[in-house]
Scaffold this motif. Structure first.
Motif, PDB file in Angstrom:
ATOM      1  N   HIS A 142      -2.832   3.266  -3.140  1.00  0.00           N
ATOM      2  CA  HIS A 142      -3.484   1.427  -3.598  1.00  0.00           C
ATOM      3  C   HIS A 142      -4.620   2.193  -3.814  1.00  0.00           C
ATOM      4  O   HIS A 142      -5.608   2.704  -2.981  1.00  0.00           O
ATOM      5  N   HIS A 143      -4.808   2.898  -5.493  1.00  0.00           N
ATOM      6  CA  HIS A 143      -6.578   2.657  -5.537  1.00  0.00           C
ATOM      7  C   HIS A 143      -8.028   2.428  -5.274  1.00  0.00           C
ATOM      8  O   HIS A 143      -8.637   3.163  -4.263  1.00  0.00           O
ATOM      9  N   VAL A 147       4.899  -8.299  -4.823  1.00  0.00           N
ATOM     10  CA  VAL A 147       6.182  -7.905  -4.262  1.00  0.00           C
ATOM     11  C   VAL A 147       7.141  -8.400  -4.952  1.00  0.00           C
ATOM     12  O   VAL A 147       6.959  -7.700  -5.306  1.00  0.00           O
ATOM     13  N   CYS A 148       8.356  -7.225  -3.942  1.00  0.00           N
ATOM     14  CA  CYS A 148       9.297  -7.048  -4.163  1.00  0.00           C
ATOM     15  C   CYS A 148      10.503  -9.154  -3.531  1.00  0.00           C
ATOM     16  O   CYS A 148      10.191  -8.858  -2.122  1.00  0.00           O
ATOM     17  N   THR A 152      -1.156   0.400  -7.793  1.00  0.00           N
ATOM     18  CA  THR A 152      -1.560  -1.229  -7.878  1.00  0.00           C
ATOM     19  C   THR A 152      -0.153  -1.363  -6.466  1.00  0.00           C
ATOM     20  O   THR A 152       0.363  -1.362  -6.654  1.00  0.00           O
ATOM     21  N   CYS A 153      -0.844  -2.884  -6.391  1.00  0.00           N
ATOM     22  CA  CYS A 153       0.254  -3.288  -5.850  1.00  0.00           C
ATOM     23  C   CYS A 153       1.506  -3.458  -6.562  1.00  0.00           C
ATOM     24  O   CYS A 153       2.850  -3.341  -6.225  1.00  0.00           O
ATOM     25  N   ARG A 154       1.215  -3.595  -7.503  1.00  0.00           N
ATOM     26  CA  ARG A 154       2.471  -4.190  -8.581  1.00  0.00           C
ATOM     27  C   ARG A 154       3.832  -2.580  -8.711  1.00  0.00           C
ATOM     28  O   ARG A 154       4.853  -2.914  -8.374  1.00  0.00           O
ATOM     29  N   ASP A 180       6.540  -7.331   1.377  1.00  0.00           N
ATOM     30  CA  ASP A 180       5.681  -6.713   0.657  1.00  0.00           C
ATOM     31  C   ASP A 180       5.585  -4.789   0.442  1.00  0.00           C
ATOM     32  O   ASP A 180       5.747  -4.548   2.117  1.00  0.00           O
ATOM     33  N   ALA A 181       6.703  -4.032  -0.135  1.00  0.00           N
ATOM     34  CA  ALA A 181       6.485  -2.712   0.057  1.00  0.00           C
ATOM     35  C   ALA A 181       5.057  -2.095   0.010  1.00  0.00           C
ATOM     36  O   ALA A 181       5.186  -0.824   0.235  1.00  0.00           O
ATOM     37  N   GLN A 182       3.655  -2.882   0.311  1.00  0.00           N
ATOM     38  CA  GLN A 182       2.959  -1.735   0.487  1.00  0.00           C
ATOM     39  C   GLN A 182       2.173  -1.906   1.858  1.00  0.00           C
ATOM     40  O   GLN A 182       1.450  -0.702   2.114  1.00  0.00           O
TER      41      GLN A 182
END
Length: 284
Positions: free
Chosen positions: A43-44, A134-135, A95-97, A147-149
């Motif tokens: 994430h930036h 999220v996915c 980003t999280c997206r 939550d793939a992050q």
């Protein structure tokens, strides 16, 4: 729930295009996908928090709309398999997206129903519901939140104790769910938004509902894409009483969420003012 077959098929946004074989280098299990993404995606904002910053060449990463473009960029920087850890300067800075969309794409590539969702998470900033994508994926015929992050380093840093492939409703809630909780008095809108930007309130939640509705119907937009009412929300930073009633009706149709993409498309047909304009992103 009965995830439909369309949710196992790619959209324009999730299609890996020429990088389909590279996408197959990612693992099949949802948690393993999150673990692997942490080897080449960051994430930036996290990059800045840890003091590394974002390389000038990577500033545009978070505006890459499509998985084919995201994969093309990471492969250009390091052509080794996606399962191999990269040097941090060769990561994607997103980003999280984008974490979520990459996971959606990896699952769809295997025919697993998956979809992008816009909402809010409680586990990043205690006492605050942080804007977070999220996915959702099919698990035993039901939708579960991945939550793939939350790869292993993120899980350790945020002290995550739950299954990141089945995030509980106390950890993540959809934009429509947050709106309805605010309207019922259960949730303070002042603690729902994007804390790092000093943004919170009903107007932000309402705009997120439109993005979530679009994502459910297969238009997996960027977090700052605005159209229709969301342009008004952004400019005025408020929701008028009439607009609130319109959002009430849309939120009721989205919470609980439609079972599949076809039902989500039917929701937008009922609320055409909520849908992205035809062709708005086709050339991007």
């Amino acid at each position: 729930m009965d995830p439909g077959s369309a949710d196992g098929e790619h959209t324009w946004w999730s299609d890996p295009g020429a990088h389909r074989l590279r996408l197959s280098e990612l693992p099949a299990h949802p948690v393993a996908i999150a673990d692997n993404l942490e080897e080449f995606v960051i994430h930036h904002a996290v990059a800045r928090q840890i003091g590394f910053g974002v390389p000038v060449a990577a500033e545009g990463d978070r505006s890459l709309r499509r998985v084919s473009l995201l994969l093309g960029e990471v492969v250009r920087r390091d052509a080794r398999p996606l399962s191999v850890h990269r040097a941090i300067e060769n990561y994607l800075y997103v980003t999280c997206r984008d974490f979520a969309l990459l996971a959606v794409s990896a699952l769809r590539e295997r025919g697993v129903p998956a979809r992008l969702r816009a909402g809010f998470a409680s586990y990043f900033n205690p006492g605050y519901w942080e804007d977070h994508y999220v996915c959702e994926h099919s698990f035993d015929g039901e939708w579960a939140v991945l939550d793939a992050q939350l790869g292993p380093r993120a899980r350790a840093g945020f002290r995550i104790a739950f299954d990141v492939a089945d995030v509980p409703s106390t950890g993540w809630r959809s934009a429509a769910s947050a709106w309805r909780a605010v309207r019922s008095g259960e949730l303070d809108p002042g603690i729902v938004g994007l804390a790092s930007a000093g943004i919170a309130g009903e107007w932000w939640i309402a705009a997120s509902i439109l993005r979530d509705a679009a994502a459910l119907a297969g238009s997996e937009c960027l977090p700052w894409d605005d159209w229709g009412l969301s342009i008004s929300f952004r400019d005025a930073r408020r929701v008028s009483p009439k607009q609130a009633r319109d959002i009430d009706a849309l939120a009721e149709a989205l919470d609980p969420a439609p079972r599949n993409r076809q039902e989500a498309e039917a929701v937008l047909a009922r609320f055409p003012w909520a849908a992205p304009p035809d062709g708005a992103f086709d050339a991007l």
